[in-house]
Design an enzyme around this catalytic site. Structure first.
Site, mmCIF file in Angstrom:
data_model
loop_
_atom_site.group_PDB
_atom_site.id
_atom_site.type_symbol
_atom_site.label_atom_id
_atom_site.label_comp_id
_atom_site.label_asym_id
_atom_site.label_seq_id
_atom_site.Cartn_x
_atom_site.Cartn_y
_atom_site.Cartn_z
ATOM 1 N N PRO A 11 0.792 -1.228 0.000
ATOM 2 C CA PRO A 11 0.000 0.000 0.000
ATOM 3 C C PRO A 11 0.828 1.284 0.000
ATOM 4 C CG PRO A 11 -0.094 -1.079 2.144
ATOM 5 C CD PRO A 11 0.560 -2.048 1.197
ATOM 6 N N ASN A 12 0.292 2.251 -0.712
ATOM 7 C CA ASN A 12 0.809 3.623 -0.795
ATOM 8 C C ASN A 12 2.075 3.762 -1.643
ATOM 9 O OD1 ASN A 12 -1.213 4.854 0.964
ATOM 10 N ND2 ASN A 12 -0.242 3.677 2.591
ATOM 11 N N ARG A 19 4.948 11.125 -2.543
ATOM 12 C CA ARG A 19 4.696 10.766 -1.153
ATOM 13 C C ARG A 19 5.916 11.051 -0.275
ATOM 14 N NH1 ARG A 19 4.728 4.576 1.125
ATOM 15 N NH2 ARG A 19 4.038 5.084 3.223
ATOM 16 N N TYR A 24 11.081 9.177 1.231
ATOM 17 C CA TYR A 24 11.073 8.147 0.180
ATOM 18 C C TYR A 24 11.720 8.587 -1.126
ATOM 19 C CZ TYR A 24 7.875 5.834 3.383
ATOM 20 O OH TYR A 24 7.328 5.238 4.495
ATOM 21 N N ASN A 76 8.224 -5.486 -0.962
ATOM 22 C CA ASN A 76 8.075 -4.292 -0.132
ATOM 23 C C ASN A 76 6.597 -4.231 0.250
ATOM 24 O OD1 ASN A 76 7.941 -1.888 1.183
ATOM 25 N ND2 ASN A 76 8.954 -0.677 -0.417
ATOM 26 N N ALA A 79 3.202 -0.714 4.772
ATOM 27 C CA ALA A 79 2.720 -0.775 6.161
ATOM 28 C C ALA A 79 2.251 -2.169 6.554
ATOM 29 C CB ALA A 79 1.594 0.230 6.352
ATOM 30 N N GLU A 100 12.543 -9.475 2.029
ATOM 31 C CA GLU A 100 11.812 -8.288 2.490
ATOM 32 C C GLU A 100 12.670 -7.064 2.188
ATOM 33 O OE1 GLU A 100 10.722 -8.272 6.671
ATOM 34 O OE2 GLU A 100 10.692 -6.078 6.691
ATOM 35 N N HIS A 102 12.796 -2.522 2.012
ATOM 36 C CA HIS A 102 12.222 -1.201 2.292
ATOM 37 C C HIS A 102 13.129 -0.127 1.720
ATOM 38 C CE1 HIS A 102 9.400 -3.074 5.008
ATOM 39 N NE2 HIS A 102 10.407 -3.774 5.481
ATOM 40 N N ARG A 109 13.361 4.694 12.285
ATOM 41 C CA ARG A 109 12.126 5.486 12.258
ATOM 42 C C ARG A 109 11.266 5.163 13.496
ATOM 43 N NH1 ARG A 109 9.397 5.048 6.589
ATOM 44 N NH2 ARG A 109 8.222 6.786 7.504
HETATM 45 C C1 DQA Z 1 8.315 1.190 3.616
HETATM 46 C C2 DQA Z 1 8.419 1.386 5.131
HETATM 47 C C3 DQA Z 1 7.086 1.134 5.804
HETATM 48 O O1 DQA Z 1 7.214 1.333 7.203
HETATM 49 C C4 DQA Z 1 6.023 2.087 5.259
HETATM 50 O O2 DQA Z 1 4.769 1.790 5.840
HETATM 51 C C5 DQA Z 1 5.961 2.083 3.783
HETATM 52 C C6 DQA Z 1 7.201 2.047 3.014
HETATM 53 C C7 DQA Z 1 9.631 1.557 2.884
HETATM 54 O O3 DQA Z 1 9.786 1.124 1.739
HETATM 55 O O4 DQA Z 1 10.468 2.255 3.447
HETATM 56 O O5 DQA Z 1 4.884 2.201 3.192
HETATM 57 O O6 DQA Z 1 8.039 -0.186 3.367
#
Ligand code: DQA
Length: 151
Positions: A11-12, A19, A24, A76, A79, A100, A102, A109
């Site tokens: 998501p997002n 964003r 990011y 990735n 959240a 995994e 990020h 963070r």
């Molecule tokens: C993320 C880190 C997560 O905590 C966050 O919710 C994201 C992006 C990252 O790529 O840094 O949506 O996965």
């Protein structure tokens, strides 16, 4: 023959570029997808690059990837990393190697980003290198799926 792998985004992440650029960066998800395809070609991987904002869709895609003969996943989960038992179970259910990843260093963070439901089911975790995290995850998958020959 290129080895089929899935790069899965939660998501997002479709909002990358706009964003929270201070966290990011300004690279869009489409640009990251192009870089993954190019890196995959160099590494002998054929990359299926996807994003969904919906947890169940991500679960379905993990199942479908395994059934279609995909050999590994760079994930990735956004959240959902910090909330999703369903994604943990999906990874265990298919038995594929998952990296995994990020963009940000989640450990530097907020406290709620320090726990991952994905990590215990993953082969490894990469965090904090921006778009390069995706390329490092592909390098890791390539090394796992094409182990160097000793002789
Ligand atoms: C993320 C880190 C997560 O905590 C966050 O919710 C994201 C992006 C990252 O790529 O840094 O949506 O996965």
């Amino acid at each position: 023959m290129a080895i089929p792998i899935l790069v899965l985004n939660g998501p997002n992440l479709n909002r990358l570029g706009k964003r929270e650029p201070g966290i990011y960066g300004s690279t869009t998800l489409a640009e990251i997808g192009e870089r993954c395809t190019a890196a995959g070609a160099r590494l002998g991987l054929s990359v299926d690059f996807r994003q969904s904002n919906h947890e169940g869709v991500l679960v379905d895609w993990i199942h479908e990837a395994a059934d279609a003969g995909v050999r590994g996943i760079a994930l990735n989960a956004g959240a959902y990393t910090h909330t999703s038992v369903a994604l943990h179970d999906a990874i265990r259910a298919v038995g594929l190697p998952v990296i995994e990843l990020h963009l940000s260093n989640v450990h530097a963070r907020e406290e709620f980003r320090h726990h991952s439901f994905i990590a215990p089911a993953a082969a490894g975790v990469i965090a904090g290198f921006g778009p390069m995290s995706y390329i490092l995850a592909l390098e890791a998958l390539a090394a796992m799926l094409q182990p160097a020959q000793d002789s």
